[in-house]
Structure formats: C-alpha cells, structure tokens
Design an enzyme around this catalytic site. Sequence first.
Site, mmCIF file in Angstrom:
data_model
loop_
_atom_site.group_PDB
_atom_site.id
_atom_site.type_symbol
_atom_site.label_atom_id
_atom_site.label_comp_id
_atom_site.label_asym_id
_atom_site.label_seq_id
_atom_site.Cartn_x
_atom_site.Cartn_y
_atom_site.Cartn_z
ATOM 1 N N THR A 53 -9.918 -16.699 -9.962
ATOM 2 C CA THR A 53 -10.666 -17.636 -10.798
ATOM 3 C C THR A 53 -11.351 -16.885 -11.931
ATOM 4 O O THR A 53 -12.048 -15.900 -11.709
ATOM 5 C CB THR A 53 -11.725 -18.385 -9.966
ATOM 6 O OG1 THR A 53 -11.064 -19.079 -8.914
ATOM 7 C CG2 THR A 53 -12.492 -19.377 -10.818
ATOM 8 N N GLN B 69 -14.881 3.556 -24.883
ATOM 9 C CA GLN B 69 -15.980 4.223 -25.582
ATOM 10 C C GLN B 69 -15.909 4.067 -27.099
ATOM 11 O O GLN B 69 -16.884 4.354 -27.787
ATOM 12 C CB GLN B 69 -15.999 5.711 -25.227
ATOM 13 C CG GLN B 69 -16.453 6.016 -23.819
ATOM 14 C CD GLN B 69 -17.905 5.643 -23.570
ATOM 15 O OE1 GLN B 69 -18.708 5.550 -24.484
ATOM 16 N NE2 GLN B 69 -18.244 5.410 -22.311
ATOM 17 N N CYS C 27 -19.330 7.528 -13.793
ATOM 18 C CA CYS C 27 -18.439 7.405 -12.633
ATOM 19 C C CYS C 27 -18.420 8.667 -11.779
ATOM 20 O O CYS C 27 -18.032 8.622 -10.617
ATOM 21 C CB CYS C 27 -17.018 7.085 -13.101
ATOM 22 S SG CYS C 27 -16.868 5.488 -13.909
ATOM 23 N N HIS D 279 -19.613 -4.188 -20.968
ATOM 24 C CA HIS D 279 -20.956 -3.610 -20.823
ATOM 25 C C HIS D 279 -21.145 -2.328 -21.626
ATOM 26 O O HIS D 279 -22.240 -1.787 -21.684
ATOM 27 C CB HIS D 279 -21.296 -3.395 -19.338
ATOM 28 C CG HIS D 279 -20.635 -2.219 -18.698
ATOM 29 N ND1 HIS D 279 -21.314 -1.042 -18.450
ATOM 30 C CD2 HIS D 279 -19.385 -2.032 -18.246
ATOM 31 C CE1 HIS D 279 -20.494 -0.185 -17.853
ATOM 32 N NE2 HIS D 279 -19.326 -0.760 -17.713
ATOM 33 N N ASN E 280 -15.238 10.080 -23.054
ATOM 34 C CA ASN E 280 -16.510 9.532 -22.603
ATOM 35 C C ASN E 280 -17.570 10.594 -22.326
ATOM 36 O O ASN E 280 -18.754 10.278 -22.218
ATOM 37 C CB ASN E 280 -16.307 8.684 -21.341
ATOM 38 C CG ASN E 280 -15.586 9.451 -20.248
ATOM 39 O OD1 ASN E 280 -14.464 9.935 -20.439
ATOM 40 N ND2 ASN E 280 -16.211 9.575 -19.091
ATOM 41 N N SER F 162 -14.234 -2.729 -22.196
ATOM 42 C CA SER F 162 -15.198 -3.144 -21.182
ATOM 43 C C SER F 162 -16.457 -3.651 -21.854
ATOM 44 O O SER F 162 -17.043 -2.963 -22.692
ATOM 45 C CB SER F 162 -15.522 -1.969 -20.265
ATOM 46 O OG SER F 162 -16.382 -2.362 -19.228
ATOM 47 N N THR G 102 -12.039 -0.249 -15.834
ATOM 48 C CA THR G 102 -11.269 0.321 -14.722
ATOM 49 C C THR G 102 -10.102 -0.575 -14.344
ATOM 50 O O THR G 102 -8.966 -0.101 -14.166
ATOM 51 C CB THR G 102 -12.186 0.553 -13.503
ATOM 52 O OG1 THR G 102 -13.108 1.608 -13.806
ATOM 53 C CG2 THR G 102 -11.377 0.935 -12.273
#
Length: 380
Positions: free
Chosen positions: A236, A178, A323, A200, A149, A198, A70
């Site tokens: 950071t 994806q 989502c 995960h 997705n 992404s 995102t």
Amino acid sequence: MIYFDNSATTRPYKEALDSFLTVSSEYFGNPSSLHSMGGQAEKLLSQAREQVAKLLKVKAAEIYFTSGGTESNNIAIKGAVIMNRNKGRHIITSSVEHASVHAAMEQLGQEGFEITYLPVNENGRIRVEDVEKAIRKDTILISIMQVNNEVGTVQPIKEIGEMLKNHPAILFHVDTVQGIGKVPLSLYNSNVDLCSLSAHKFHGLKGTGALFIREGARLAPLFSGGNQERMMRSGTENVAGAVAMAKALRMTMDKSDSGTRRMKKIQTILRTGLREIEGVVIHTPIENSAPHIVNFSLNGMKSEVFIHALEQQGVFVSTTSACSSKRKSPSKTLLAMGIPESLAESAIRISLSFENTEEEAKTAILAMKNTANQLRKVMN
C-alpha cells in the site's frame, strides 16, 4: 544548537510536515480502493508523482515511490541483475559506495555474480577510463554514486554516461541521495537508466524515497503482492509521504541556487578555520566536491570522544555515514583514498543544509578549537 549532520538526515520543512498531516488525516483512503476516498488518494499520489517527475525533468511514468534510498538502491541493483542475468553476470561499481549498494553487491557476489570494484584516487574519485576498461561482454550493470556520502567527492557521472552510449545493453544506476538539490544532474543528458533518491536528505520525511527507471529499462520486482507502483513495488502506497516528498523536493529545488552559494561560503569558512586547529587533516577535496560536506581527521584523537565533547557545546557533527557510524571500524572510503588507518579512525564529517548560516560555522569552529585544545590537555 548547531546541527551539522545533514547528510545523515535533515530537519523536515514545516510545509512538508503540514502536507503529511493533512493527507494522513483527511485523505487517508487506500489509493487502490474503488470508492471516492480511494480515488482522492490515488489522485494525490498521481499529482505527487507528476511533481517529482517535473522537478527531475523526466516522465511521470518513470518515477516509482519507495521507502527511501536503501530500498531504491536494492530495487535498482537486484532488480536489474535478476532481470538481465541471462545476458551476463558481471557488475561494475566503485570501492566507495554507500553501505546499501556495497552490501547488495556482496549479496549478489554470493549468488554467483562477479563484481568489479573500481579504485579511487587520493580525492576519492574514479576514472572514466577505469570504468571503460572494466567493461566486459557479460557486463549488465554499472552502479556509481553521484556524491560520496562521507567526503563529498562528486563522481564523473555525465562522462560515464556519455561513454556508455557505446554500450547500450549496460544499465547505468546512479545513487543521487547526497546530490539532489545540491549538485546538478540531468538524468537524460547523463544517459542514466536508474536513479535513487531519499526524501529525508532534502527536508522530506524518513521512510519515503523514489526510484527513477528510464522508459524501456526492465527490472524484476523484489516484492510480491498487490502489484502497486505499476507492478514494481507491491505494498500500500505511502500517499502522505509521497505528497510531502514532492513538496520538500520543490522547495529544495527552488532554494538550490541561493542555498548552494551560501553553503560554499560556509564551507570556505569551515576549511579556513579547521586548518588553524593543530593536528587537523582535511580529506574533502577542493575540486569535484559537493558544497555541503567537509570531512577531516584530528590526528591522535578518537572521533567518538571529540563528537561527544563537541555535543556538550551544542554542536552536532558525525563520524562516517549514519549507517556505519556506530561501528568501530575505520572509514572504508578514506582507506580506499589511501588515508592511513590511524587518520581514518579519527575522521569527522560536517554536513550542511540550506538552513545553516555563516555565523553558525564561525561559532562551530571556535567550539572545535576549544574542544580539541581541552582534549589534548587531558590526553597529555
């Protein structure tokens, strides 16, 4: 337990978790600090960046770590149009993009940018000809996902990139969240300027991701602060997350060929079994589709009821994307494909990982048949 919701999130590799724990506990210094602990953290961050770049076959200086897909999508889209708004205010995207892209486009529309939403055919695929026809003199960005997705349709990214060689002033953004590790994509050969991923989704940890920004492409940063990530993403750095992401990406790429072949076999088993269930309509196309997604509807049955009943048998699937799965509205992707609203409201998504097995697929199909039969008896 049979987990078939991998497009929502995957189980982290043990090796990725171990890397995260080691870096978090032993190399916890801030990479911006001048002391040796900061230097160790900075070195690990640089190594992770080099590893991700090598796996994607790009330059290390073109990889920027983010918090996930995102954020990567928002930096790419908003950063590109803010930087280039003096050149034009027209953007092209598809009608079946992920919520993070669609919402970003809506927000930019409210800011005075003009968005062209390309239609898709009955298989959820856009036409390169439509992309080219939509281009105007003031077009500054085209954003198209690689793999949908919800239904798994693969878009013609390489062909679009080839066409865009005739329009070098337009930036080309691809959401490959994806697709990574499952559907090949050469960023350079496909003329991609910006690409989101992404961790995960490929067995890394939530809260970590990356954005590829081709050398020479200019974006405006969305965050103000300490100018980390070469002034592109202040804050950071999540060193442990980046290291774990690099580990997960390497393991995923190493398993890609054998894992993809296995998923295709499982997908075939699922398709065959689903066709034997009364009232099932499969939406995922056979051609130009990713190996890990099967989307279908159970005519006359609410998807939420089916999912919760299936969960009682230890099988976990989902409705649309994670989502938007808790919303009651029908899938906008299926509606764009011309699927009737009644079927779009009953859509189910099965999504696989390299860890799933053929035996799991056979067991899941049996559970789906039993669940569908039981629910129809109750409904009747």
